[in-house]
Scaffold this active site. Structure first.
Site: not given
Lengths: 553, 525
Positions: A245, A248, A299, A321, A355, A452
């Site tokens: 997936k 989006e 996330s 991850e 990240c 973050e």
């Protein structure tokens, strides 16, 4: 549907399939040798101050495909394009102007079921895919790499239009990384060795490294194609089948890859692509009883949901991850100008949407002021603008939500007492652009030092001793990466050993390579991607023990 | 048997092959392009620094078409002076900071993959040239040799950036790691039985790991290797990385094995020459890997699928005109099936199609040269003299060229010359045994230890025998299955070191241990 690049004039006349020539070998990535993300973005070749020379050099560079037609907007199952079971679609936007690009078929649970069924069938004992020589799986991955290379300009254009990242970065960094990843794992396919094992007693024991089965893979929007390559390459190399997936926000390049996967000759059902949302399609994957393993990049918050769903359904294998708040420690003995540039790229690369972003820069007291001054100078020079402009270093954030979140965190920094050195607000034009922002006098307990941000916001903190820097750097729930800049080999060794992080860079940043593993300590995830280690996450080890009549050494 | 022979006559080159190649799994006959029976020779000089050189001595030597005994062309004859030039080039290409040394490992892999692409592009031509110079059936050159060459190069292309060193938790306040570095200049001396394939076996691991190469190709079959040299240049390997010197063993070969600036020598060929190489290497203690002769036992138990075993044992010894180091040239058959096995084997050998190697029906071409031809005929005479029973063949198969009839000896005893020495020709020895213990002992009673095979349906016997045989490769219910992924090499006088697979990297890798003093370890790590 077509995309009209805003800024393209002269270069737009170039061939859409222009390949990188040998001359374009310069420095847009860390270097031209395959490092996957960049900590030093410069234009290829020498910097041209004379405008005519600059234009001439631009002619050598690849340029985006003008008026690119979007060909693939459906769900990819069994090597065929399908509409969603519900009949629903969702809009996809260009973040540089906020305009809609097209609608894409919206996959949900029912579509996930179809995809899993296809992937299961492709994985059946005796199937073409299961009976294929391992070396042939490698050949298919190599072919896919060839096709990506052929369509590199198209894919980089899609990545830039849909993800907002500067086209040249997409071309040199993202696409380069995709090609290298596919080729690297192509080479592993017939080198995944089991062992024979000298067990006690009259037995013969050997292990086989078998594919896990159907792998659900959920990938983020910050490096759409690269993350897809990181996920599918090891999975296919080991012989799994895939239900993936894409985010989006950025489904377009992944769907284009679907067409290339078919063209390369992968059997139907081996890779299935479900554009859709996390709470629907993503959740369906994480909970699915017919999926043997789920891999997620995104996330930490969603990572927890995935782990939970895996536990509540079928104990599927999970690799994650996730986020980071990575420390970048600069000692006074480091090459200062170099460290400033690396730290700048370390946080601002890809609009800060990494990240690995080095979003806590710890600088030794004696050079702190100078480091801040130079960093601010550098950030002010950072060119923010249209991703198709070849001089652009920074494009828009991915969407309104991220944009608003980043601006809110900037506000929290100001209100909690950090010193705003530059930037701090939106760019004041169409699209989700944010000024490169630098905070000094940042304290460990401020939100901007703990959460973050995933945006172009640099936090610079001061430290006195190495022990203090180590302790503060490790004082976080995250443990994805860390970096240290020093000329002192002992400091380098001590800090790199002390960091609770899956990757430590010494005198460099974002030096990610296909050959070396990547992944997080603590809440930055579990498992490792890339390198030989990456194969483990896609293999089940089977121990076969046979009674034999008489053992001999 | 009827169906079988129909299939066989249609696909002689395919149905009896045991080297597993995808071309064989799919319908390969249709995909074999018609041969050019007179392939043009483009390259006949010495290849140094990506350029073509005459021999320093200006000498040349003829290379001969073994089907006709006619000279194909003259080839520059490299000797010591040319080897010196080649070594200088290879050393220069290997210097610290050179393009080759600074190249990303993954890029070395890319170059090897490109070379594979180019060889694939020119497969039909190379296969025809191989057949012209060596005599092997074109259908096999194309579907076996060329196909495995490409696979081998691609396989090692993949290893280039995966030859991992380690970090090692040694005692004390040290950080210790290993680097896998290339050995340096590698001398490689290859034989004439699989000229292209042996070239790929040698180049693949050497180049993947970053070495430079001085290769001597066999004087009988220099042509295809020289064409591949042109492809090496086309693929983009820097100059000096691969240098190819056609020439003779006692001159060019000796110069390589005793050269003070060559760091490693790899040789495939006879055990006799292997011993010379090992001695010469002691001058500078260069590393040596040897892949030498064999007299491999193929053990057929009475519970085996007999029809399959007959066919496999036939290919095991007759494949490539019997010119295979791992040829199954001692076929041990259990007493109660011995007579039937011999009878069926003779039937099969009599059907073997010997003739023009460019004909797609041909299973067996000529021996490589007059020397070999005479040597094989000499062994056949020795077999008769020693009292073995000649069941079929035994003579010359054509009035010109070096063709020999498929030959089978029954009632062979372990002490006969044909049961002890490597014949390297289309001659099958069938021996009788009673018990497992006996056949293991007799199978191992040889100076060689290259390969062995056992045919049985019994899982315990299969394991017991495969563990007991002193050989580098053991096949169970198959023969000559040499996957590029699996190591190959000899016990005892069949050589040392392993080629292929991950093991094949070791011979081309020096391990460097780097230890760095570090500040005291933080507690807990």
């Amino acid at each position: 549907m077509s995309l009209t690049p805003g800024l393209y004039t002269q270069e737009g006349t170039q061939s859409p399939n222009q390949k990188s020539s040998g001359k374009i070998s310069g420095q847009i990535a860390i270097d031209n040798r395959g490092t996957m993300t960049s900590s030093k973005i410069e234009l290829p070749g020498e910097v041209k101050s004379d405008p005519a020379a600059l234009m001439a050099s631009l002619q050598l560079m690849p340029s985006p495909v003008p008026d690119l037609e979007i060909k693939y907007t459906k769900i990819f199952i069994n090597n065929e394009w399908q509409t969603s079971v519900s009949g629903r679609t969702f809009p996809v936007y260009n973040p540089s102007n906020g305009e809609k690009i097209c609608h894409v078929q919206e996959a949900e649970k029912a579509d996930t079921d179809k995809a899993v069924q296809a992937a299961r069938l492709a994985f059946t004992l005796g199937s073409v895919w299961r009976r294929m020589d391992a070396s042939e799986r490698g050949r298919l991955l190599d072919k896919l790499a060839d096709l990506v290379e052929r369509d590199r300009t198209i894919l980089a254009t899609l990545e830039s239009v849909n993800g907002g990242k500067p086209f040249l970065q997409a071309f040199y960094v993202d696409l380069q990384g995709v090609i290298k990843t596919l080729r690297y794992f192509a080479g592993w396919a017939d080198k995944i060795h089991g062992m024979t094992i000298p067990v006690d007693g009259d037995y013969f024991t050997f292990t086989k490294h078998e594919p896990i089965g159907v792998c659900g893979q959920i990938i983020p929007w910050n490096f759409p194609l690269l993350m897809m390559a990181w996920k599918i390459a090891p999975a296919l190399c080991c012989g799994n089948t895939v239900v993936i997936k894409p985010a989006e926000q950025t489904p377009l390049s992944s769907l284009y890859m679907g067409a290339l996967i078919k063209e390369a000759g992968f059997p139907p059902g081996v890779v299935n692509i479900l554009p859709g949302y996390g709470p629907t399609a993503g959740a369906a994957i994480a909970f699915h009883m017919g999926i043997d393993k789920v891999a997620f990049t995104g996330s930490t918050e969603v990572g927890k949901l995935i782990q939970e769903a895996a536990g509540r359904s079928n104990l599927k294998r999970v690799t994650l991850e996730l986020g980071g708040k990575s420390p970048n420690i600069i000692f006074a003995d480091a090459d200062l100008d170099y460290a400033v540039e690396q730290a700048h790229q370390g946080v601002f690369f890809n609009q800060g949407q990494c990240c690995t972003a080095g979003s806590r820069v710890f600088v030794e007291e004696s050079i702190y002021d100078e480091f801040v001054r130079k960093s601010v100078e550098r950030a002010k020079r950072r060119i923010v603008g249209n991703p198709f402009d070849p001089t652009t270093e920074q494009g828009p954030q991915i969407d309104k939500e991220q944009y608003s979140k980043i601006l809110a965190l900037i506000q929290s920094g100001i209100s909690e007492g950090a010193k705003l050195e530059c930037g701090g607000k939106a760019l004041g034009r169409k699209g989700f652009y944010i000024e490169p922002t630098v905070f000094s006098n940042v304290k460990d307990e401020m939100r901007i030092a703990k959460e973050e941000i995933f945006g172009p916001v640099q936090q610079i903190l001061k430290f006195k001793t190495m022990d203090e820097a180590i302790e503060r750097a490790n004082s976080t729930e995250y443990g994805l990466v860390a970096a240290v800049f020093t000329r002192d080999i002992n400091k380098a060794m001590t800090v790199s050993a002390a960091m609770h992080a899956g990757t430590v860079w010494i005198n460099c940043y974002n030096a990610l390579n296909v050959q070396s593993p990547f992944g997080g300590f603590k809440m930055s995830g579990n498992g490792r991607e890339m390198g030989e280690y990456g194969l483990r996450e896609y293999s089940e080890v089977k121990t076969i023990t046979m009674k034999i009549h008489q053992k001999n050494s | 048997m009827m169906l079988r022979s129909v299939v066989s006559s249609k696909l002689p080159q395919i149905s009896r092959l045991s080297l597993r190649v995808p071309a064989i799994q799919y319908s390969a006959a249709a995909s074999i392009p018609a041969p050019n029976t007179q392939p043009e020779v483009h390259f006949n000089k010495i290849f140094i620094n990506n350029e073509w050189h005459d021999a320093v001595s200006k000498k040349t030597f003829p290379t001969v078409n073994p089907s006709t005994a006619e000279v194909i062309c003259q080839v520059a004859e490299g000797d010591k002076a040319d080897v010196d030039k080649a070594v200088k080039a290879a050393k220069q290409a290997f210097r610290l900071g050179s393009p080759w040394r600074r190249m990303d490992a993954s890029h070395r892999g890319l170059l090897l993959n490109r070379l594979a692409d180019l060889i694939e592009r020119d497969s039909a031509y190379l296969a025809a040239l191989e057949t012209l110079d060596n005599g092997k059936p074109y259908a096999l050159s194309y579907s076996v040799d060329l196909s495995v060459v490409v696979k081998c190069l691609r396989y090692y292309a993949g290893w280039a950036d995966k030859n991992h060193g380690k970090t090692i938790p040694i005692d004390g306040d040290y950080f210790c790691y290993t680097r896998h570095e290339p050995v340096g200049v590698c001398g490689q001396i290859i034989p004439w039985n699989f000229p292209l394939l042996m070239q790929a076996w040698k180049l693949g691991p050497a180049l993947a790991t970053g070495n430079t190469v001085v290769m001597k190709v066999a004087e009988q079959t220099p042509l295809t290797a020289l064409y591949v040299a042109s492809l090496i240049k086309e693929a983009g390997f820097p100059e000096g990385v691969v240098n190819i010197v056609p020439g003779y063993g006692h001159t060019a070969g000796a110069a390589i094995s005793s050269h003070m600036d060559i760091d490693k020598v790899a040789f495939t060929g006879s055990t006799e020459v292997g011993q010379l190489i090992q001695q010469a290497a002691s001058r500078n203690l260069k590393k040596v890997t040897l892949e030498l002769g064999g007299k491999s036992p193929n053990i057929i138990l009475s519970d085996a699928n007999l029809e399959d075993a007959v066919e496999q044992a036939h290919s095991a010894v007759f494949f490539n005109q019997g010119q295979v180091c791992c040829a199954g040239s001692r076929t041990y058959v259990q007493e109660d099936v011995y007579n039937e096995f011999v009878e069926r084997s003779v039937e099969r050998a009599k059907k073997r199609v010997v003739g023009d190697p460019f004909s797609l029906q041909t299973e067996q071409g000529p021996q490589v040269d007059e020397d070999q031809f005479k040597k094989v005929l000499g062994y056949i005479n020795a077999g008769k003299r020693d009292g073995a029973k000649l069941m079929c063949g035994g003579g010359v198969a054509a009035d010109r060229g070096y063709f020999i009839q498929p030959t089978i000896f029954g009632e062979v005893k372990d002490n006969m010359t044909i049961a002890r020495e490597e014949i390297f020709g289309p001659v099958m020895q069938i021996l009788k045994f009673k018990t497992l213990e006996e056949v293991i002992e007799r199978g191992n009673d040889t100076q060689y230890g290259l390969a062995a095979a056992v045919f049985t349906r019994d899982i315990d016997k299969a394991h017991y025998i495969s563990a007991a045989l002193r050989a580098g490769t053991v096949w169970v219910n198959c023969y000559n299955v040499c996957g590029v992924q699996a190591p190959f090499g000899g016990y005892k006088a069949s050589g040392n070191g392993r080629e292929f697979g991950e093991y094949g990297l070791e011979a081309y890798t020096e391990v460097k241990t780097v230890t760095i003093k570090v500040p005291p370890k933080p507690t807990g790590s």
